[in-house]
Scaffold this motif. Structure first.
Motif, PDB file in Angstrom:
ATOM      1  N   PHE A  99       6.730  25.576 -47.780  1.00 47.02           N
ATOM      2  CA  PHE A  99       5.423  26.101 -47.375  1.00 47.02           C
ATOM      3  C   PHE A  99       5.384  27.590 -47.709  1.00 47.02           C
ATOM      4  O   PHE A  99       6.134  28.386 -47.158  1.00 47.02           O
ATOM      5  CB  PHE A  99       5.230  25.881 -45.865  1.00 47.02           C
ATOM      6  CG  PHE A  99       3.800  25.733 -45.477  1.00 47.02           C
ATOM      7  CD1 PHE A  99       3.237  24.472 -45.285  1.00 47.02           C
ATOM      8  CD2 PHE A  99       3.000  26.858 -45.307  1.00 47.02           C
ATOM      9  CE1 PHE A  99       1.899  24.331 -44.940  1.00 47.02           C
ATOM     10  CE2 PHE A  99       1.656  26.718 -44.956  1.00 47.02           C
ATOM     11  CZ  PHE A  99       1.108  25.451 -44.764  1.00 47.02           C
ATOM     12  N   LYS A 100       4.497  27.958 -48.643  1.00 45.89           N
ATOM     13  CA  LYS A 100       4.438  29.344 -49.110  1.00 45.89           C
ATOM     14  C   LYS A 100       3.576  30.182 -48.171  1.00 45.89           C
ATOM     15  O   LYS A 100       2.480  29.755 -47.795  1.00 45.89           O
ATOM     16  CB  LYS A 100       3.873  29.383 -50.536  1.00 45.89           C
ATOM     17  CG  LYS A 100       4.770  28.696 -51.550  1.00 45.89           C
ATOM     18  CD  LYS A 100       4.141  28.636 -52.928  1.00 45.89           C
ATOM     19  CE  LYS A 100       3.215  27.453 -53.100  1.00 45.89           C
ATOM     20  NZ  LYS A 100       2.603  27.339 -54.413  1.00 45.89           N
ATOM     21  N   LEU A 101       4.078  31.366 -47.820  1.00 50.91           N
ATOM     22  CA  LEU A 101       3.363  32.231 -46.878  1.00 50.91           C
ATOM     23  C   LEU A 101       2.941  33.537 -47.545  1.00 50.91           C
ATOM     24  O   LEU A 101       2.810  34.572 -46.879  1.00 50.91           O
ATOM     25  CB  LEU A 101       4.266  32.522 -45.667  1.00 50.91           C
ATOM     26  CG  LEU A 101       4.806  31.297 -44.918  1.00 50.91           C
ATOM     27  CD1 LEU A 101       5.886  31.718 -43.924  1.00 50.91           C
ATOM     28  CD2 LEU A 101       3.677  30.570 -44.185  1.00 50.91           C
ATOM     29  N   GLY A 102       2.755  33.533 -48.859  1.00 55.27           N
ATOM     30  CA  GLY A 102       2.355  34.745 -49.580  1.00 55.27           C
ATOM     31  C   GLY A 102       3.424  35.819 -49.456  1.00 55.27           C
ATOM     32  O   GLY A 102       4.622  35.533 -49.535  1.00 55.27           O
ATOM     33  N   GLY A 121       6.740  35.449 -47.345  1.00 46.23           N
ATOM     34  CA  GLY A 121       7.890  34.634 -47.732  1.00 46.23           C
ATOM     35  C   GLY A 121       7.534  33.159 -47.749  1.00 46.23           C
ATOM     36  O   GLY A 121       6.438  32.771 -48.156  1.00 46.23           O
ATOM     37  N   ALA A 122       8.453  32.315 -47.287  1.00 40.45           N
ATOM     38  CA  ALA A 122       8.217  30.865 -47.314  1.00 40.45           C
ATOM     39  C   ALA A 122       9.137  30.162 -46.321  1.00 40.45           C
ATOM     40  O   ALA A 122      10.158  30.718 -45.893  1.00 40.45           O
ATOM     41  CB  ALA A 122       8.460  30.325 -48.730  1.00 40.45           C
ATOM     42  N   ILE A 123       8.729  28.944 -45.984  1.00 42.97           N
ATOM     43  CA  ILE A 123       9.540  28.089 -45.105  1.00 42.97           C
ATOM     44  C   ILE A 123       9.906  26.850 -45.922  1.00 42.97           C
ATOM     45  O   ILE A 123       9.060  26.331 -46.667  1.00 42.97           O
ATOM     46  CB  ILE A 123       8.720  27.641 -43.872  1.00 42.97           C
ATOM     47  CG1 ILE A 123       8.340  28.857 -43.011  1.00 42.97           C
ATOM     48  CG2 ILE A 123       9.485  26.604 -43.031  1.00 42.97           C
ATOM     49  CD1 ILE A 123       7.367  28.527 -41.885  1.00 42.97           C
ATOM     50  N   THR A 172       3.360  23.891 -51.064  1.00 38.53           N
ATOM     51  CA  THR A 172       1.970  24.036 -50.650  1.00 38.53           C
ATOM     52  C   THR A 172       1.801  25.336 -49.870  1.00 38.53           C
ATOM     53  O   THR A 172       2.751  26.095 -49.695  1.00 38.53           O
ATOM     54  CB  THR A 172       1.518  22.791 -49.837  1.00 38.53           C
ATOM     55  OG1 THR A 172       0.096  22.814 -49.712  1.00 38.53           O
ATOM     56  CG2 THR A 172       2.167  22.738 -48.465  1.00 38.53           C
ATOM     57  N   ASP A 173       0.556  25.597 -49.440  1.00 34.27           N
ATOM     58  CA  ASP A 173       0.288  26.778 -48.614  1.00 34.27           C
ATOM     59  C   ASP A 173      -0.838  26.450 -47.639  1.00 34.27           C
ATOM     60  O   ASP A 173      -1.343  25.315 -47.627  1.00 34.27           O
ATOM     61  CB  ASP A 173      -0.047  27.999 -49.487  1.00 34.27           C
ATOM     62  CG  ASP A 173      -1.314  27.814 -50.303  1.00 34.27           C
ATOM     63  OD1 ASP A 173      -2.069  26.842 -50.060  1.00 34.27           O
ATOM     64  OD2 ASP A 173      -1.579  28.631 -51.191  1.00 34.27           O
TER      65      ASP A 173
END
Ligand code: KDG
Length: 325
Positions: free
Chosen positions: A233-236, A239-241, A202-203
């Protein structure tokens, strides 16, 4: 990569469409040339999983037309199992256009011509429970339940079959506002899928719609407390967590020249899913997943740059120390 048994590790359910990607950036009214690609969120993941060396299969309906044949042959050529794809003689294959770099430089947007498409006719009849017997994961996104009432029913049945066979549900919230009447409708329809997800992608934009939550850390906690095993969790571009009950890792994005952002999330999801199924750690899976998403934004089209494991290792070697700080 070659020589898999034919049984899918990962099953995708959804719509694959012909994507007409603007060769030049700017508003579509001034674009003269378009490039033809095969794309669609769950199909992107099915192809991604194959490039990662696992088996995948795709469930959909295609129009009995030239574009339907193109997409069928494309998936088959990529080694995706097409045994569950039906040709529907009553509706056309969906298409969409990608506008690049306008009005936000470095961002792409999609314009759909898919209402009444063959895939929107997907129904419970298209879901064969036996097909899930040897699979390890069903990948679904928030797009398929939005296509029509019958596609929503098909999505629910696929989740039920997956659960009955001990398959994990990999769910990407992928809320596409043009496909919904309202944000409330999207949230009400998709939350039950989120609650059943084992791996959730998700984001922030989707989370605001789903949970009304604007803080990433709080959102991750909420998803985990709903019973989700792993939240990605996508951060554009940042990057991502990835987080599970006892662990949280972050992978930073890489600085590259962006050509087309569409499809990056699916590359990330498909790579993360495949790496997790291969037994990689959360950290390693996420690092590869962010690298895969990065490769996809450097070209037009969602699937052409999906990397193999070896490509990712080469990428990471070249980019070591070159992430966005
Ligand atoms: O995730 C990329 C997809 O959004 C794109 O390929 C088009 O599947 C698509 C959709 O329904 O928006």
């Amino acid at each position: 990569m070659i020589g898999w048994s034919g049984l899918p590790d990962v099953i995708g359910l959804g719509e694959i469409m012909v994507q007409f990607n603007a060769v030049t950036p700017g508003p579509l009214r001034h674009v003269t040339y378009f490039e033809k690609h095969a794309a669609g969120a769950e199909a992107n993941v099915a192809v991604c999983v194959r490039r990662q060396g696992l088996g995948s299969g795709f469930i959909t309906r295609l129009g009995a037309d030239e574009f339907g044949i193109y997409l069928y042959n494309w998936l088959r050529g990529e080694g995706v199992d097409v045994s569950q794809i039906k040709f529907d003689t009553t509706a056309p294959t969906g298409i969409y256009f990608v506008q690049r770099g306008f009005p936000v430089p470095g961002k792409s947007s999609v314009i759909y011509y898919r209402r009444g498409s063959a895939a929107s006719k997907l129904s419970e009849e298209d879901i064969n429970p036996e097909y899930f017997a040897n699979a390890r994961a069903l990948h679904l996104t928030g797009i398929t339940p939005a296509l029509s009432d019958s596609a929503l029913k098909a999505s629910k049945k696929a989740v039920e079959c997956a659960k009955n066979h001990g398959c994990k549900l990999s769910f990407d919230t992928n809320i596409r506002p043009p496909l919904w009447r309202s944000a409330e409708e999207a949230a009400k329809t998709l939350l039950p899928f989120v609650e059943q997800a084992d791996i959730l992608f998700t984001d922030l934009a989707d989370t605001i719609i789903l949970l009304g939550e604007k803080e990433v850390d709080k959102a991750i906690e909420s998803y985990l407390s709903m019973g989700v095993e792993i939240v990605v969790f996508k951060l554009g571009a940042k990057g991502a967590i990835a987080a599970s009950k006892g662990e949280r890792v972050m992978a930073r994005g890489y600085q590259v020249t962006v050509v087309d952002t569409i499809g990056a999330g699916d590359a990330l999801a498909g790579t993360f899913l495949a790496c997790t199924l291969k037994g990689f750690s959360l950290e390693r899976s996420l690092k590869f997943a962010v690298a895969a998403g990065t490769l996809v934004v450097t070209v037009r089209g969602d699937q052409e740059n999906l990397p193999t494991q070896h490509d990712l290792e080469t990428f990471l070697k070249a980019f070591e120390g070159n992430d966005i700080g």
